[in-house]
Design a protein around this motif. Structure first.
Motif, short mmCIF file in Angstrom:
data_model
loop_
_atom_site.label_atom_id
_atom_site.label_comp_id
_atom_site.label_asym_id
_atom_site.label_seq_id
_atom_site.Cartn_x
_atom_site.Cartn_y
_atom_site.Cartn_z
N LYS A 181 -4.71 -7.62 9.47
CA LYS A 181 -5.36 -6.40 9.75
C LYS A 181 -4.59 -5.05 9.19
O LYS A 181 -5.10 -4.34 8.35
CB LYS A 181 -5.39 -6.00 11.31
N ILE A 182 -3.23 -5.22 9.29
CA ILE A 182 -2.34 -4.24 8.68
C ILE A 182 -2.38 -4.34 7.17
O ILE A 182 -2.49 -3.24 6.32
CB ILE A 182 -0.82 -4.19 9.29
N TYR A 183 -2.35 -5.52 6.85
CA TYR A 183 -2.22 -5.55 5.06
C TYR A 183 -3.69 -5.44 4.44
O TYR A 183 -3.52 -5.20 3.07
CB TYR A 183 -1.64 -6.90 4.70
N ALA A 184 -4.56 -5.62 5.02
CA ALA A 184 -6.08 -5.37 4.59
C ALA A 184 -6.33 -3.79 4.55
O ALA A 184 -7.05 -3.46 4.03
CB ALA A 184 -7.02 -5.93 5.48
N ASN A 185 -5.62 -3.05 5.26
CA ASN A 185 -5.74 -1.59 5.30
C ASN A 185 -5.05 -1.15 3.81
O ASN A 185 -3.92 -1.11 3.87
CB ASN A 185 -5.22 -1.16 6.31
N ASP A 186 -5.93 -0.42 3.19
CA ASP A 186 -5.48 -0.06 1.80
C ASP A 186 -4.97 1.26 1.90
O ASP A 186 -5.76 2.29 1.96
CB ASP A 186 -6.50 -0.15 0.87
N MET A 187 -3.68 1.49 2.14
CA MET A 187 -2.88 2.83 2.23
C MET A 187 -1.94 3.06 1.36
O MET A 187 -1.19 2.32 0.96
CB MET A 187 -2.45 2.93 3.77
N THR A 188 -1.92 4.39 0.91
CA THR A 188 -1.07 4.82 -0.23
C THR A 188 0.31 5.18 0.56
O THR A 188 0.18 6.09 1.50
CB THR A 188 -1.61 6.09 -0.96
N ASP A 189 1.39 4.57 0.24
CA ASP A 189 2.75 5.07 0.97
C ASP A 189 3.68 5.80 -0.21
O ASP A 189 3.01 6.15 -1.46
CB ASP A 189 3.53 3.83 1.59
N PHE A 190 4.58 6.24 0.20
CA PHE A 190 5.47 6.87 -0.40
C PHE A 190 5.81 6.42 -1.83
O PHE A 190 5.82 7.00 -3.00
CB PHE A 190 6.64 7.34 0.09
N SER A 191 6.17 5.18 -1.73
CA SER A 191 6.47 4.48 -3.17
C SER A 191 5.35 4.60 -4.16
O SER A 191 5.67 4.46 -5.40
CB SER A 191 7.06 3.05 -2.85
N ASP A 192 4.23 4.18 -3.59
CA ASP A 192 2.78 4.26 -4.46
C ASP A 192 2.70 5.56 -5.21
O ASP A 192 2.34 5.79 -6.18
CB ASP A 192 1.69 3.88 -3.71
N LEU A 202 5.41 7.91 -5.41
CA LEU A 202 6.27 7.89 -6.57
C LEU A 202 6.01 7.39 -7.83
O LEU A 202 6.40 7.60 -8.93
CB LEU A 202 7.53 7.53 -5.79
N ASP A 203 5.47 5.94 -7.65
CA ASP A 203 5.29 5.20 -8.99
C ASP A 203 4.24 5.63 -9.94
O ASP A 203 4.55 5.93 -10.97
CB ASP A 203 4.86 3.90 -8.31
N LYS A 204 3.23 6.42 -9.25
CA LYS A 204 2.28 7.00 -9.92
C LYS A 204 2.86 8.16 -10.53
O LYS A 204 2.40 8.44 -11.93
CB LYS A 204 1.14 7.64 -9.01
N ILE A 205 3.50 9.06 -9.91
CA ILE A 205 4.20 10.14 -10.61
C ILE A 205 5.05 9.83 -11.72
O ILE A 205 4.77 10.33 -12.91
CB ILE A 205 5.10 11.04 -9.61
N GLY A 241 3.32 11.88 -20.02
CA GLY A 241 3.30 13.12 -20.47
C GLY A 241 2.16 14.03 -19.73
O GLY A 241 1.71 15.00 -20.12
N SER A 242 1.60 13.25 -18.48
CA SER A 242 0.86 14.09 -17.77
C SER A 242 1.32 14.64 -16.72
O SER A 242 2.33 13.99 -16.00
CB SER A 242 -0.31 13.00 -17.36
N ASP A 243 0.92 15.94 -16.43
CA ASP A 243 1.61 16.67 -15.07
C ASP A 243 0.60 16.81 -14.13
O ASP A 243 0.77 17.27 -12.91
CB ASP A 243 1.77 18.12 -15.53
N ASP A 244 -0.53 15.89 -14.42
CA ASP A 244 -1.65 15.92 -13.30
C ASP A 244 -1.61 14.82 -12.30
O ASP A 244 -1.24 13.82 -12.46
CB ASP A 244 -2.96 15.76 -14.03
N TYR A 245 -1.04 15.31 -10.84
CA TYR A 245 -0.97 14.19 -9.96
C TYR A 245 -2.05 14.00 -8.93
O TYR A 245 -1.61 13.68 -7.82
CB TYR A 245 0.36 14.75 -9.18
N ASP A 246 -2.97 13.61 -9.59
CA ASP A 246 -4.02 13.36 -8.95
C ASP A 246 -4.04 11.93 -8.33
O ASP A 246 -3.96 10.88 -9.15
CB ASP A 246 -5.76 13.33 -9.95
#
Length: 53
Positions: free
Chosen positions: A23-34, A36-39, A46-51
């Motif tokens: 149940k926990i792993y099936a829940n698709d949640m964004t955590d801080f490491s996700d 940070l990785d996206k940023i 070269g993108s400053d958009d943090y969508d």
């Protein structure tokens, strides 16, 4: 006083460890490491958009 009959009606057994993990792993949640990785990936592009969508 506690009405044990009423409390027993409300009782739901807890999930087994394997079921809870599923149940926990099936829940698709964004955590801080996700985030940070996206940023960092956006910064390399070269993108400053943090969508985060």
């Amino acid at each position: 006083m506690i009405n044990f009959e009423e409390e027993l009606k409300k009782y739901h057994p807890s999930l087994e460890v394997d079921q809870a993990a599923d149940k926990i792993y099936a829940n698709d949640m964004t955590d801080f490491s996700d985030i940070l990785d996206k940023i960092l990936k956006d910064k390399k592009k070269g993108s400053d958009d943090y969508d985060m969508s």
